[in-house]
Motif scaffolding. Structure first.
Motif, PDB file in Angstrom:
ATOM      1  N   TRP A  16      -0.001   6.478  -4.093  1.00  0.00           N
ATOM      2  CA  TRP A  16      -0.473   5.605  -3.116  1.00  0.00           C
ATOM      3  C   TRP A  16       0.564   4.419  -3.200  1.00  0.00           C
ATOM      4  O   TRP A  16       1.330   4.009  -3.926  1.00  0.00           O
ATOM      5  N   ASP A  17       0.748   3.575  -2.116  1.00  0.00           N
ATOM      6  CA  ASP A  17       1.700   2.435  -1.846  1.00  0.00           C
ATOM      7  C   ASP A  17       0.660   1.384  -1.107  1.00  0.00           C
ATOM      8  O   ASP A  17       1.040   1.308   0.123  1.00  0.00           O
ATOM      9  N   ILE A  18      -0.430   0.909  -1.586  1.00  0.00           N
ATOM     10  CA  ILE A  18      -1.026  -0.164  -1.114  1.00  0.00           C
ATOM     11  C   ILE A  18      -0.367  -1.552  -0.981  1.00  0.00           C
ATOM     12  O   ILE A  18       0.080  -2.017  -2.119  1.00  0.00           O
ATOM     13  N   PRO A  19      -0.211  -2.326   0.081  1.00  0.00           N
ATOM     14  CA  PRO A  19       0.654  -3.294   0.120  1.00  0.00           C
ATOM     15  C   PRO A  19      -0.155  -4.431  -0.412  1.00  0.00           C
ATOM     16  O   PRO A  19      -1.059  -4.755  -1.027  1.00  0.00           O
ATOM     17  N   SER A  22      -3.036  -6.314   0.274  1.00  0.00           N
ATOM     18  CA  SER A  22      -4.402  -5.827  -0.122  1.00  0.00           C
ATOM     19  C   SER A  22      -4.563  -5.636  -1.766  1.00  0.00           C
ATOM     20  O   SER A  22      -4.926  -4.687  -1.966  1.00  0.00           O
ATOM     21  N   ARG A  26      -6.188  -2.820  -4.061  1.00  0.00           N
ATOM     22  CA  ARG A  26      -5.375  -2.201  -5.033  1.00  0.00           C
ATOM     23  C   ARG A  26      -6.226  -2.007  -6.358  1.00  0.00           C
ATOM     24  O   ARG A  26      -6.130  -1.152  -6.959  1.00  0.00           O
ATOM     25  N   SER A  44       2.165   4.096  -9.325  1.00  0.00           N
ATOM     26  CA  SER A  44       1.404   4.555  -8.100  1.00  0.00           C
ATOM     27  C   SER A  44       1.155   6.006  -7.831  1.00  0.00           C
ATOM     28  O   SER A  44       0.736   6.531  -7.187  1.00  0.00           O
ATOM     29  N   MET A  65      -7.713   2.631   3.709  1.00  0.00           N
ATOM     30  CA  MET A  65      -6.505   2.770   3.229  1.00  0.00           C
ATOM     31  C   MET A  65      -5.856   3.978   3.471  1.00  0.00           C
ATOM     32  O   MET A  65      -4.984   4.422   2.977  1.00  0.00           O
ATOM     33  N   ASP A  67      -3.512   5.029   5.664  1.00  0.00           N
ATOM     34  CA  ASP A  67      -2.176   4.946   5.950  1.00  0.00           C
ATOM     35  C   ASP A  67      -1.186   4.721   4.608  1.00  0.00           C
ATOM     36  O   ASP A  67      -0.222   4.901   4.431  1.00  0.00           O
ATOM     37  N   TYR A  68      -2.068   4.495   3.471  1.00  0.00           N
ATOM     38  CA  TYR A  68      -1.562   4.086   1.997  1.00  0.00           C
ATOM     39  C   TYR A  68      -1.657   5.104   0.890  1.00  0.00           C
ATOM     40  O   TYR A  68      -1.099   4.905  -0.132  1.00  0.00           O
ATOM     41  N   VAL A  69      -2.522   6.135   1.109  1.00  0.00           N
ATOM     42  CA  VAL A  69      -2.834   6.663  -0.202  1.00  0.00           C
ATOM     43  C   VAL A  69      -3.044   8.280   0.352  1.00  0.00           C
ATOM     44  O   VAL A  69      -3.355   8.839   1.486  1.00  0.00           O
TER      45      VAL A  69
END
Length: 83
Positions: A16-19, A22, A26, A44, A65, A67-69
């Motif tokens: 994951w790369d959660i902004p 957020s 995260r 991550s 999430m 788009d991020y995980v």
């Protein structure tokens, strides 16, 4: 794994790369991974043995999430040497 759980031979890998915007989500996500027995492999990237893929995907959807995980299942025995 819990005392009554039997491992199904699959590792669950969560990438994951959660902004930063957020950050609270995260932190909650990281806490849940730890509760489910995941360990940090690389920044991550978390690995666990528990069959929680459906729970993970539901949590990812609930937290919006997608788009991020990524959740990946693998039977690669190399993963058991990490930690």
């Amino acid at each position: 794994l819990g005392t009554k759980e039997v491992w199904d031979g699959k590792f669950r890998i969560v990438v994951w790369d959660i902004p930063e915007k957020s950050k609270n989500v995260r932190n909650l996500f990281r806490r849940r991974l730890k509760e489910w027995g995941f360990y940090l492999w690389q920044k991550s990237v978390w690995v666990g043995k528990r069959n929680v893929t459906v729970k993970l995907r539901n949590l990812i959807k609930e937290f919006e999430m997608e788009d991020y995980v990524a959740v990946i299942e693998s039977t690669d025995p190399y993963l058991s040497t990490l930690k």
